[in-house]
Design a protein around this motif. Sequence first.
Motif, PDB file in Angstrom:
ATOM      1  N   THR A 131       0.827  -1.210   0.000  1.00 32.98           N
ATOM      2  CA  THR A 131       0.000   0.000   0.000  1.00 32.98           C
ATOM      3  C   THR A 131       0.855   1.250   0.000  1.00 32.98           C
ATOM      4  O   THR A 131       1.843   1.335   0.740  1.00 32.98           O
ATOM      5  N   GLY A 132       0.470   2.223  -0.828  1.00 32.83           N
ATOM      6  CA  GLY A 132       1.190   3.484  -0.873  1.00 32.83           C
ATOM      7  C   GLY A 132       0.864   4.256  -2.133  1.00 32.83           C
ATOM      8  O   GLY A 132       0.060   3.799  -2.960  1.00 32.83           O
ATOM      9  N   VAL A 133       1.484   5.413  -2.256  1.00 35.28           N
ATOM     10  CA  VAL A 133       1.366   6.203  -3.480  1.00 35.28           C
ATOM     11  C   VAL A 133       2.532   5.822  -4.384  1.00 35.28           C
ATOM     12  O   VAL A 133       3.694   5.875  -3.968  1.00 35.28           O
ATOM     13  N   TYR A 134       2.198   5.436  -5.593  1.00 30.32           N
ATOM     14  CA  TYR A 134       3.215   4.992  -6.557  1.00 30.32           C
ATOM     15  C   TYR A 134       3.483   6.111  -7.553  1.00 30.32           C
ATOM     16  O   TYR A 134       2.551   6.672  -8.143  1.00 30.32           O
ATOM     17  N   HIS A 135       4.754   6.393  -7.733  1.00 31.68           N
ATOM     18  CA  HIS A 135       5.190   7.445  -8.655  1.00 31.68           C
ATOM     19  C   HIS A 135       6.107   6.862  -9.714  1.00 31.68           C
ATOM     20  O   HIS A 135       6.875   5.938  -9.441  1.00 31.68           O
ATOM     21  N   CYS A 136       6.066   7.438 -10.911  1.00 30.39           N
ATOM     22  CA  CYS A 136       7.111   7.164 -11.880  1.00 30.39           C
ATOM     23  C   CYS A 136       7.972   8.420 -12.011  1.00 30.39           C
ATOM     24  O   CYS A 136       7.509   9.538 -11.729  1.00 30.39           O
ATOM     25  N   ALA A 137       9.204   8.211 -12.432  1.00 32.91           N
ATOM     26  CA  ALA A 137      10.154   9.316 -12.525  1.00 32.91           C
ATOM     27  C   ALA A 137      11.126   9.045 -13.659  1.00 32.91           C
ATOM     28  O   ALA A 137      11.361   7.887 -14.029  1.00 32.91           O
ATOM     29  N   ALA A 138      11.716  10.118 -14.190  1.00 32.89           N
ATOM     30  CA  ALA A 138      12.619   9.998 -15.335  1.00 32.89           C
ATOM     31  C   ALA A 138      13.990  10.555 -14.995  1.00 32.89           C
ATOM     32  O   ALA A 138      14.110  11.552 -14.270  1.00 32.89           O
ATOM     33  N   ALA A 139      15.007   9.902 -15.528  1.00 35.32           N
ATOM     34  CA  ALA A 139      16.391  10.355 -15.369  1.00 35.32           C
ATOM     35  C   ALA A 139      17.124  10.109 -16.680  1.00 35.32           C
ATOM     36  O   ALA A 139      16.849   9.141 -17.376  1.00 35.32           O
ATOM     37  N   ALA A 140      18.066  10.973 -16.984  1.00 40.15           N
ATOM     38  CA  ALA A 140      18.794  10.847 -18.251  1.00 40.15           C
ATOM     39  C   ALA A 140      19.750   9.658 -18.215  1.00 40.15           C
ATOM     40  O   ALA A 140      20.581   9.553 -17.325  1.00 40.15           O
ATOM     41  N   TYR A 141      19.584   8.748 -19.150  1.00 33.69           N
ATOM     42  CA  TYR A 141      20.495   7.649 -19.467  1.00 33.69           C
ATOM     43  C   TYR A 141      20.553   6.510 -18.444  1.00 33.69           C
ATOM     44  O   TYR A 141      20.465   5.348 -18.817  1.00 33.69           O
ATOM     45  N   VAL A 142      20.762   6.801 -17.187  1.00 30.11           N
ATOM     46  CA  VAL A 142      20.980   5.728 -16.207  1.00 30.11           C
ATOM     47  C   VAL A 142      19.946   5.789 -15.100  1.00 30.11           C
ATOM     48  O   VAL A 142      19.270   6.795 -14.914  1.00 30.11           O
ATOM     49  N   CYS A 143      19.850   4.677 -14.370  1.00 31.25           N
ATOM     50  CA  CYS A 143      18.964   4.610 -13.217  1.00 31.25           C
ATOM     51  C   CYS A 143      19.741   5.062 -11.979  1.00 31.25           C
ATOM     52  O   CYS A 143      20.621   4.332 -11.512  1.00 31.25           O
ATOM     53  N   PRO A 144      19.428   6.229 -11.432  1.00 31.62           N
ATOM     54  CA  PRO A 144      20.149   6.685 -10.240  1.00 31.62           C
ATOM     55  C   PRO A 144      19.916   5.765  -9.046  1.00 31.62           C
ATOM     56  O   PRO A 144      18.896   5.083  -8.969  1.00 31.62           O
ATOM     57  N   GLU A 145      20.852   5.777  -8.136  1.00 29.86           N
ATOM     58  CA  GLU A 145      20.731   4.926  -6.950  1.00 29.86           C
ATOM     59  C   GLU A 145      19.698   5.446  -5.969  1.00 29.86           C
ATOM     60  O   GLU A 145      19.150   4.667  -5.180  1.00 29.86           O
ATOM     61  N   SER A 146      19.422   6.748  -5.998  1.00 27.26           N
ATOM     62  CA  SER A 146      18.453   7.312  -5.054  1.00 27.26           C
ATOM     63  C   SER A 146      17.420   8.140  -5.792  1.00 27.26           C
ATOM     64  O   SER A 146      17.657   8.601  -6.906  1.00 27.26           O
ATOM     65  N   PRO A 147      16.247   8.345  -5.171  1.00 19.63           N
ATOM     66  CA  PRO A 147      15.200   9.141  -5.817  1.00 19.63           C
ATOM     67  C   PRO A 147      15.667  10.548  -6.190  1.00 19.63           C
ATOM     68  O   PRO A 147      15.186  11.123  -7.172  1.00 19.63           O
ATOM     69  N   SER A 148      16.606  11.097  -5.437  1.00 20.35           N
ATOM     70  CA  SER A 148      17.050  12.465  -5.696  1.00 20.35           C
ATOM     71  C   SER A 148      17.752  12.598  -7.044  1.00 20.35           C
ATOM     72  O   SER A 148      17.910  13.706  -7.557  1.00 20.35           O
ATOM     73  N   GLY A 149      18.146  11.494  -7.626  1.00 21.60           N
ATOM     74  CA  GLY A 149      18.816  11.531  -8.914  1.00 21.60           C
ATOM     75  C   GLY A 149      17.875  11.632 -10.101  1.00 21.60           C
ATOM     76  O   GLY A 149      18.323  11.853 -11.233  1.00 21.60           O
ATOM     77  N   PHE A 150      16.590  11.488  -9.865  1.00 24.21           N
ATOM     78  CA  PHE A 150      15.609  11.576 -10.946  1.00 24.21           C
ATOM     79  C   PHE A 150      15.191  13.017 -11.158  1.00 24.21           C
ATOM     80  O   PHE A 150      15.030  13.785 -10.213  1.00 24.21           O
TER      81      PHE A 150
END
Length: 121
Positions: free
Chosen positions: A89-108
Amino acid sequence: QLAESGGGLVQPGGSLRLSCEYSGLTLDYYAIGWFRQAPGKEREGVVCLSPTLGTIPYADSMKGRFTISTDNAKNAVYLQMNSLKPDDTGVYHCAAAAYVCPESPSGFEDWGQGTQVTVSS
């Protein structure tokens, strides 16, 4: 821009498919990640799709139950969630980052507004 949809109320053991419709970017150059945030908890990574490395899971607890996929014709990325548990249960978000998958949400760089998923009997 990103926009999620597909959330709702589902019983334990059930399934949902979330959609993330994107515009202004291409999956050839952007990674798309799925995150969730439960009440009172920090945002947690679910899975990310990288244009160079493919699918990268963020959490072992969701391996084998959650699958990320794309439909380029519809400019959409999906999160198929099976065998859902109340802890999902929770709020699900999608996010975009250039080229790679960042290790933390702050990288998106860009985030959708989120869609609520509630798993309860």
